[in-house]
Design a protein around this motif. Structure first.
Motif, PDB file in Angstrom:
ATOM      1  N   GLU A  24       3.065  25.740   8.188  1.00  0.00           N
ATOM      2  CA  GLU A  24       3.167  24.436   7.534  1.00  0.00           C
ATOM      3  C   GLU A  24       2.185  23.453   8.161  1.00  0.00           C
ATOM      4  O   GLU A  24       2.109  23.325   9.387  1.00  0.00           O
ATOM      5  CB  GLU A  24       4.588  23.897   7.630  1.00  0.00           C
ATOM      6  CG  GLU A  24       4.796  22.601   6.843  1.00  0.00           C
ATOM      7  CD  GLU A  24       6.254  22.198   6.739  1.00  0.00           C
ATOM      8  OE1 GLU A  24       6.540  21.181   6.083  1.00  0.00           O
ATOM      9  OE2 GLU A  24       7.106  22.913   7.318  1.00  0.00           O
ATOM     10  N   VAL A  25       1.434  22.798   7.304  1.00  0.00           N
ATOM     11  CA  VAL A  25       0.488  21.779   7.744  1.00  0.00           C
ATOM     12  C   VAL A  25       1.137  20.417   7.530  1.00  0.00           C
ATOM     13  O   VAL A  25       1.520  20.097   6.400  1.00  0.00           O
ATOM     14  CB  VAL A  25      -0.838  21.872   6.959  1.00  0.00           C
ATOM     15  CG1 VAL A  25      -1.787  20.752   7.362  1.00  0.00           C
ATOM     16  CG2 VAL A  25      -1.479  23.232   7.171  1.00  0.00           C
ATOM     17  N   PRO A  26       1.296  19.601   8.572  1.00  0.00           N
ATOM     18  CA  PRO A  26       1.945  18.294   8.379  1.00  0.00           C
ATOM     19  C   PRO A  26       1.195  17.467   7.339  1.00  0.00           C
ATOM     20  O   PRO A  26      -0.027  17.300   7.432  1.00  0.00           O
ATOM     21  CB  PRO A  26       1.850  17.649   9.768  1.00  0.00           C
ATOM     22  CG  PRO A  26       1.710  18.793  10.717  1.00  0.00           C
ATOM     23  CD  PRO A  26       0.911  19.835   9.977  1.00  0.00           C
ATOM     24  N   PRO A  27       1.907  16.948   6.334  1.00  0.00           N
ATOM     25  CA  PRO A  27       1.239  16.144   5.313  1.00  0.00           C
ATOM     26  C   PRO A  27       0.887  14.765   5.855  1.00  0.00           C
ATOM     27  O   PRO A  27       1.486  14.291   6.836  1.00  0.00           O
ATOM     28  CB  PRO A  27       2.303  16.031   4.213  1.00  0.00           C
ATOM     29  CG  PRO A  27       3.604  16.127   4.944  1.00  0.00           C
ATOM     30  CD  PRO A  27       3.353  17.085   6.089  1.00  0.00           C
ATOM     31  N   PRO A  28      -0.088  14.110   5.240  1.00  0.00           N
ATOM     32  CA  PRO A  28      -0.416  12.747   5.672  1.00  0.00           C
ATOM     33  C   PRO A  28       0.756  11.802   5.401  1.00  0.00           C
ATOM     34  O   PRO A  28       1.522  11.993   4.452  1.00  0.00           O
ATOM     35  CB  PRO A  28      -1.633  12.374   4.810  1.00  0.00           C
ATOM     36  CG  PRO A  28      -1.539  13.279   3.617  1.00  0.00           C
ATOM     37  CD  PRO A  28      -0.939  14.553   4.107  1.00  0.00           C
ATOM     38  N   VAL A  29       0.904  10.810   6.239  1.00  0.00           N
ATOM     39  CA  VAL A  29       1.986   9.831   6.070  1.00  0.00           C
ATOM     40  C   VAL A  29       1.584   8.846   4.979  1.00  0.00           C
ATOM     41  O   VAL A  29       0.538   8.190   5.064  1.00  0.00           O
ATOM     42  CB  VAL A  29       2.265   9.091   7.387  1.00  0.00           C
ATOM     43  CG1 VAL A  29       3.348   8.040   7.177  1.00  0.00           C
ATOM     44  CG2 VAL A  29       2.682  10.088   8.474  1.00  0.00           C
ATOM     45  N   LEU A  30       2.386   8.770   3.929  1.00  0.00           N
ATOM     46  CA  LEU A  30       2.101   7.875   2.810  1.00  0.00           C
ATOM     47  C   LEU A  30       3.248   6.884   2.651  1.00  0.00           C
ATOM     48  O   LEU A  30       4.422   7.242   2.799  1.00  0.00           O
ATOM     49  CB  LEU A  30       1.923   8.672   1.507  1.00  0.00           C
ATOM     50  CG  LEU A  30       0.811   9.724   1.481  1.00  0.00           C
ATOM     51  CD1 LEU A  30       0.849  10.488   0.165  1.00  0.00           C
ATOM     52  CD2 LEU A  30      -0.552   9.065   1.669  1.00  0.00           C
ATOM     53  N   GLU A  31       2.888   5.668   2.336  1.00  0.00           N
ATOM     54  CA  GLU A  31       3.898   4.639   2.081  1.00  0.00           C
ATOM     55  C   GLU A  31       3.529   3.889   0.817  1.00  0.00           C
ATOM     56  O   GLU A  31       2.353   3.566   0.577  1.00  0.00           O
ATOM     57  CB  GLU A  31       3.981   3.650   3.253  1.00  0.00           C
ATOM     58  CG  GLU A  31       4.493   4.252   4.544  1.00  0.00           C
ATOM     59  CD  GLU A  31       4.626   3.210   5.646  1.00  0.00           C
ATOM     60  OE1 GLU A  31       4.339   2.013   5.360  1.00  0.00           O
ATOM     61  OE2 GLU A  31       5.005   3.581   6.767  1.00  0.00           O
ATOM     62  N   LEU A  32       4.550   3.602  -0.001  1.00  0.00           N
ATOM     63  CA  LEU A  32       4.304   2.839  -1.215  1.00  0.00           C
ATOM     64  C   LEU A  32       3.988   1.382  -0.861  1.00  0.00           C
ATOM     65  O   LEU A  32       4.748   0.740  -0.121  1.00  0.00           O
ATOM     66  CB  LEU A  32       5.527   2.887  -2.145  1.00  0.00           C
ATOM     67  CG  LEU A  32       5.794   4.216  -2.865  1.00  0.00           C
ATOM     68  CD1 LEU A  32       7.087   4.108  -3.670  1.00  0.00           C
ATOM     69  CD2 LEU A  32       4.639   4.573  -3.780  1.00  0.00           C
ATOM     70  N   PRO A  33       2.887   0.858  -1.376  1.00  0.00           N
ATOM     71  CA  PRO A  33       2.576  -0.555  -1.078  1.00  0.00           C
ATOM     72  C   PRO A  33       3.469  -1.484  -1.886  1.00  0.00           C
ATOM     73  O   PRO A  33       4.029  -1.105  -2.917  1.00  0.00           O
ATOM     74  CB  PRO A  33       1.115  -0.685  -1.513  1.00  0.00           C
ATOM     75  CG  PRO A  33       0.966   0.329  -2.604  1.00  0.00           C
ATOM     76  CD  PRO A  33       1.848   1.484  -2.217  1.00  0.00           C
ATOM     77  N   GLU A  34       3.623  -2.685  -1.419  1.00  0.00           N
ATOM     78  CA  GLU A  34       4.364  -3.690  -2.178  1.00  0.00           C
ATOM     79  C   GLU A  34       3.563  -4.070  -3.423  1.00  0.00           C
ATOM     80  O   GLU A  34       2.330  -4.186  -3.385  1.00  0.00           O
ATOM     81  CB  GLU A  34       4.591  -4.933  -1.319  1.00  0.00           C
ATOM     82  CG  GLU A  34       5.506  -4.716  -0.121  1.00  0.00           C
ATOM     83  CD  GLU A  34       6.945  -4.465  -0.551  1.00  0.00           C
ATOM     84  OE1 GLU A  34       7.329  -4.955  -1.643  1.00  0.00           O
ATOM     85  OE2 GLU A  34       7.673  -3.770   0.187  1.00  0.00           O
ATOM     86  N   ARG A  35       4.263  -4.234  -4.519  1.00  0.00           N
ATOM     87  CA  ARG A  35       3.586  -4.657  -5.750  1.00  0.00           C
ATOM     88  C   ARG A  35       3.196  -6.131  -5.617  1.00  0.00           C
ATOM     89  O   ARG A  35       4.042  -6.979  -5.293  1.00  0.00           O
ATOM     90  CB  ARG A  35       4.498  -4.469  -6.962  1.00  0.00           C
ATOM     91  CG  ARG A  35       3.819  -4.785  -8.307  1.00  0.00           C
ATOM     92  CD  ARG A  35       4.768  -4.577  -9.476  1.00  0.00           C
ATOM     93  NE  ARG A  35       5.149  -3.170  -9.576  1.00  0.00           N
ATOM     94  CZ  ARG A  35       4.414  -2.242 -10.202  1.00  0.00           C
ATOM     95  NH1 ARG A  35       3.252  -2.592 -10.744  1.00  0.00           N
ATOM     96  NH2 ARG A  35       4.816  -0.998 -10.254  1.00  0.00           N
ATOM     97  N   PRO A  36       1.938  -6.463  -5.866  1.00  0.00           N
ATOM     98  CA  PRO A  36       1.514  -7.869  -5.707  1.00  0.00           C
ATOM     99  C   PRO A  36       2.137  -8.766  -6.775  1.00  0.00           C
ATOM    100  O   PRO A  36       2.535  -8.309  -7.849  1.00  0.00           O
ATOM    101  CB  PRO A  36      -0.006  -7.797  -5.853  1.00  0.00           C
ATOM    102  CG  PRO A  36      -0.251  -6.561  -6.655  1.00  0.00           C
ATOM    103  CD  PRO A  36       0.809  -5.588  -6.247  1.00  0.00           C
ATOM    104  N   ALA A  37       2.211 -10.033  -6.495  1.00  0.00           N
ATOM    105  CA  ALA A  37       2.756 -10.999  -7.455  1.00  0.00           C
ATOM    106  C   ALA A  37       1.859 -11.087  -8.681  1.00  0.00           C
ATOM    107  O   ALA A  37       0.646 -10.869  -8.609  1.00  0.00           O
ATOM    108  CB  ALA A  37       2.884 -12.366  -6.793  1.00  0.00           C
ATOM    109  N   SER A  38       2.467 -11.406  -9.822  1.00  0.00           N
ATOM    110  CA  SER A  38       1.708 -11.515 -11.072  1.00  0.00           C
ATOM    111  C   SER A  38       0.688 -12.646 -10.997  1.00  0.00           C
ATOM    112  O   SER A  38       0.936 -13.701 -10.389  1.00  0.00           O
ATOM    113  CB  SER A  38       2.668 -11.773 -12.236  1.00  0.00           C
ATOM    114  OG  SER A  38       1.944 -12.045 -13.421  1.00  0.00           O
ATOM    115  N   THR A  39      -0.451 -12.402 -11.629  1.00  0.00           N
ATOM    116  CA  THR A  39      -1.496 -13.434 -11.715  1.00  0.00           C
ATOM    117  C   THR A  39      -1.614 -14.003 -13.123  1.00  0.00           C
ATOM    118  O   THR A  39      -2.603 -14.653 -13.451  1.00  0.00           O
ATOM    119  CB  THR A  39      -2.853 -12.861 -11.277  1.00  0.00           C
ATOM    120  OG1 THR A  39      -3.188 -11.745 -12.131  1.00  0.00           O
ATOM    121  CG2 THR A  39      -2.813 -12.401  -9.828  1.00  0.00           C
ATOM    122  N   GLY A  40      -0.598 -13.723 -13.965  1.00  0.00           N
ATOM    123  CA  GLY A  40      -0.589 -14.289 -15.309  1.00  0.00           C
ATOM    124  C   GLY A  40      -1.008 -13.341 -16.418  1.00  0.00           C
ATOM    125  O   GLY A  40      -1.161 -13.756 -17.569  1.00  0.00           O
TER     126      GLY A  40
END
Length: 267
Positions: free
Chosen positions: A232-248
């Protein structure tokens, strides 16, 4: 038929183990990628022996960017004038890739020989050159695994009958497939001769009993995994980014675009 059904591996057991093995195949692919390995798996056998279904399960969860199925059509007029192995060499993997051959250069030892699509001299030349060719592949570092799917005449005929009656699988049948029923012994002799010449220590054949497709799939995948020194090859650590606020941004009106009709709503 009832006895045959009872002898099959239970579906629940099959599906649980298949998922476990497919998870390991994903780990294997990551190891191949990380190590820069080159893996070739050959699937051969009679028509309706279960090769296609097994290949489908092997590839189902793999990344198609680095794992592909090679199922070559009949050679073109130009390819007929090339060295026989030439068009197969083009399909071999680069570093980090897996290639699954849905039939391979062994066409010459089977259907081409039995159906008269090659000369006796071409057939004998193949049997002489094939072990040399495969030794060269292995010597160059390619991981080569060869599986022969063995099916009985009665099971093959029943599978042909089911395909003939199934509109979504009838494309799998061709006049040449049906011709194989009348040439069962000729194909058997061709297979035996092929194994005598090409079952070499550097690239041995592994026979898969495939009257029970579920067992055949699990047995083949389990053997492939056990034959390779993957880890097993350790997978890269991934994190979901926060969704940015709407710009209209506002979506255009739906009537400005053409949507697919909701067929599901009519069911």
């Amino acid at each position: 038929m009832a006895d045959d059904e009872a002898a099959k591996l239970p579906r629940k057991v099959y599906e649980q183990e298949l998922l476990r093995l497919q998870t390991e195949l994903v780990k294997l692919q990551e190891w191949v990628r990380a190590e820069g390995a080159r893996l070739v798996v050959i699937f051969e056998g009679r028509d309706a022996a279960g090769k296609g279904g097994t290949i489908k399960r092997v590839a189902e969860h793999l990344n198609p960017r680095s794992a592909r199925i090679a199922a070559l059509p009949k050679p073109t007029e130009r390819e007929r004038t090339q060295w026989y192995f030439q068009r197969y060499v083009e399909q071999l993997p680069a570093a980090g890739e897996i290639v699954l051959f849905d039939r391979s250069w062994y066409n010459r030892a089977g259907v081409e020989h039995v159906m008269g699509f090659c000369t006796k001299e071409e057939h004998q030349r193949f049997l002489r050159q094939c072990p040399i060719f495969e030794r060269m592949l292995v010597e160059d570092g390619i991981l080569l695994r060869k599986y022969w799917f063995s099916v009985s005449d009665a099971v093959q005929q029943e599978r042909f009958r089911r395909r003939l009656e199934d509109p979504v699988r009838r494309w799998k049948l061709s006049p040449m497939d049906l011709e194989s029923l009348t040439r069962w012994e000729a194909y058997s002799r061709a297979k035996d001769e092929m194994l005598v010449h090409t079952d070499v220590s550097e690239a041995p054949w592994y026979v898969v009993e495939s009257d029970d497709k579920r067992r055949a799939r699990l047995n083949m995948i389990a053997h492939l995994l056990a034959s390779l020194p993957y880890h097993e090859v350790p997978p890269p650590v991934l994190e979901l980014p926060e969704r940015p606020a709407s710009t209209g941004y506002q979506r255009p009106p739906r009537d400005l675009q053409t949507y697919v009709p909701d067929h599901a709503a009519t069911l």
